[in-house]
Design a protein around this motif. Structure first.
Motif, short mmCIF file in Angstrom:
data_model
loop_
_atom_site.label_atom_id
_atom_site.label_comp_id
_atom_site.label_asym_id
_atom_site.label_seq_id
_atom_site.Cartn_x
_atom_site.Cartn_y
_atom_site.Cartn_z
N ARG A 258 0.85 -1.19 0.00
CA ARG A 258 0.00 0.00 0.00
C ARG A 258 0.89 1.24 0.00
N ILE A 259 0.73 2.05 -1.03
CA ILE A 259 1.62 3.20 -1.25
C ILE A 259 0.81 4.48 -1.19
N LEU A 260 1.22 5.40 -0.34
CA LEU A 260 0.61 6.73 -0.27
C LEU A 260 1.49 7.68 -1.08
N VAL A 261 0.88 8.43 -1.99
CA VAL A 261 1.62 9.32 -2.89
C VAL A 261 1.17 10.76 -2.66
N SER A 262 2.14 11.68 -2.62
CA SER A 262 1.84 13.10 -2.51
C SER A 262 2.89 13.88 -3.29
N SER B 12 -4.63 27.85 11.12
CA SER B 12 -5.51 29.01 11.26
C SER B 12 -6.88 28.82 10.63
N ARG B 13 -7.11 27.69 9.97
CA ARG B 13 -8.40 27.43 9.33
C ARG B 13 -8.56 25.94 9.13
N PRO B 14 -9.79 25.47 8.95
CA PRO B 14 -9.99 24.04 8.69
C PRO B 14 -9.56 23.68 7.28
N LEU B 15 -9.30 22.41 7.07
CA LEU B 15 -8.87 21.89 5.77
C LEU B 15 -9.98 21.08 5.14
N SER B 16 -10.09 21.18 3.82
CA SER B 16 -11.08 20.41 3.06
C SER B 16 -10.36 19.36 2.21
N VAL B 17 -10.96 18.19 2.13
CA VAL B 17 -10.43 17.11 1.30
C VAL B 17 -11.48 16.77 0.25
N ARG B 18 -11.09 16.84 -1.02
CA ARG B 18 -12.00 16.51 -2.11
C ARG B 18 -11.34 15.48 -3.02
N GLN B 19 -12.15 14.81 -3.81
CA GLN B 19 -11.64 13.79 -4.72
C GLN B 19 -11.88 14.21 -6.16
N ALA B 20 -10.84 14.17 -6.98
CA ALA B 20 -10.92 14.52 -8.39
C ALA B 20 -11.47 13.35 -9.19
N ALA B 21 -11.77 13.63 -10.45
CA ALA B 21 -12.35 12.61 -11.32
C ALA B 21 -11.43 11.41 -11.50
N ASN B 22 -10.11 11.64 -11.42
CA ASN B 22 -9.15 10.54 -11.60
C ASN B 22 -8.91 9.75 -10.33
N GLY B 23 -9.61 10.08 -9.25
CA GLY B 23 -9.48 9.35 -8.00
C GLY B 23 -8.50 9.97 -7.01
N PHE B 24 -7.72 10.96 -7.46
CA PHE B 24 -6.77 11.62 -6.55
C PHE B 24 -7.53 12.47 -5.54
N TYR B 25 -7.11 12.41 -4.28
CA TYR B 25 -7.63 13.32 -3.26
C TYR B 25 -6.74 14.57 -3.23
N ASP C 166 -1.16 -1.01 -4.28
CA ASP C 166 -2.38 -0.19 -4.22
C ASP C 166 -1.98 1.26 -3.93
N ILE C 167 -2.39 2.16 -4.81
CA ILE C 167 -1.96 3.56 -4.73
C ILE C 167 -3.09 4.43 -4.19
N THR C 168 -2.77 5.27 -3.22
CA THR C 168 -3.67 6.33 -2.76
C THR C 168 -2.95 7.65 -2.89
N VAL C 169 -3.57 8.60 -3.58
CA VAL C 169 -2.96 9.92 -3.78
C VAL C 169 -3.69 10.96 -2.93
N ILE C 170 -2.93 11.67 -2.10
CA ILE C 170 -3.45 12.80 -1.33
C ILE C 170 -2.43 13.92 -1.47
N ALA C 171 -2.76 14.92 -2.25
CA ALA C 171 -1.81 15.96 -2.63
C ALA C 171 -2.44 17.34 -2.47
N PRO C 172 -1.62 18.39 -2.48
CA PRO C 172 -2.17 19.74 -2.35
C PRO C 172 -3.05 20.13 -3.54
N GLU C 173 -4.00 20.98 -3.26
CA GLU C 173 -4.91 21.48 -4.29
C GLU C 173 -4.18 22.36 -5.30
N THR C 174 -3.21 23.13 -4.82
CA THR C 174 -2.45 24.05 -5.68
C THR C 174 -0.96 23.86 -5.43
N ASN C 175 -0.16 24.51 -6.25
CA ASN C 175 1.30 24.42 -6.10
C ASN C 175 1.73 24.99 -4.75
N CYS C 176 2.51 24.19 -4.02
CA CYS C 176 2.99 24.60 -2.70
C CYS C 176 4.51 24.51 -2.61
#
Length: 251
Positions: free
Chosen positions: A2-6, A48-61, A28-38
């Protein structure tokens, strides 16, 4: 496995897409990456604020936060399993020498390492994704090696790959971090509203770049593999600091 990718370039970057495609046959790949370039986010966490997690059409979070946020959220509540390996990248540009202190790519890997997960950061040393296929093949080989012969304890590995065709690589080297000259001066500019603003200047040139360093390996078109640790203590100076401060050392 099980591989976590970011990464730090964002979930839609070409580097992470190539990395995932290369690693899919290995587990088995799970992708959890930033929404924008960091890029340059280092090990920062968003407090300082809550974080949101969303899933893209390709399955990446994707997370509206930093690379460290992504891994922290993943390992402290989002995932219902513990990954066998964390892989970060493929970064659009080098992470050599002092770059590792600022790199979001390395930060994602180090966050995993802090939680006891073996972690590898991959970077392609030139921008614009030149020879990205070579970097993806290197990543597949090293992750395949980990799958077939895992380390008995967590490791943190910083891998830099020359931007050359795969057949032009001159092997793999284990290296230490080199050193750069200080960064170039900031670049002054004026905003559309008349305010003076500053752009961070380019990184400094290499000044410690012997063949045993990451800079030296890249100069020789070899893949650089630098094992990192997160203990920042300068153990060689503890007694000197105590003497300077007029303190006695605790037993």
């Amino acid at each position: 496995m099980r591989i976590l990718v970011s990464n730090d370039d964002g979930y839609s970057a070409a580097g992470i897409e190539a990395l995932v495609a290369a690693l899919r046959p290995l587990g088995d790949i799970t992708v959890i990456a930033p929404e924008t370039n960091c890029s340059g986010a280092s090990n920062s966490l968003t407090l300082s604020r809550p974080l949101s997690v969303r899933q893209a059409a390709n399955g990446f979070y994707h997370v509206n936060g930093t690379p460290s946020d992504c891994i922290h959220v993943a390992l402290t509540g989002l995932l219902d399993f513990r990954p066998d390996l964390l892989v970060s990248g493929i970064n659009n540009g080098a992470n050599l020498g002092e770059d590792t202190l600022y790199s979001g790519t390395v930060a994602a890997a180090s966050e995993g390492f802090l939680f006891g997960v073996p972690s590898i950061a991959f970077s392609l040393v030139q921008r614009e994704w030149r020879h990205l296929d070579c970097a993806a093949q290197v990543a597949r080989e090293l992750v395949g090696r980990f799958r077939d012969s895992p380390w008995p304890e967590p490791m943190l590995l910083n891998v830099n790959i020359p931007a050359v065709p795969y057949h032009a690589l001159k092997g793999f080297r284990t290296t230490r971090l080199g050193r750069r000259h200080p960064s170039e001066p900031v670049i002054r500019s004026t905003s559309p509203y008349g305010d003076e603003v500053y752009w961070i200047g380019p990184v400094g040139r290499a000044r410690d770049s012997g063949p045993e360093t990451d800079f030296g390996a890249i100069e020789a078109n070899a893949v650089s593999m630098t094992p990192l640790r997160l203990d920042l203590t300068d153990h060689s100076r503890t007694e000197a600091i105590a003497s300077w401060a007029g303190l006695s050392m605790a037993p």
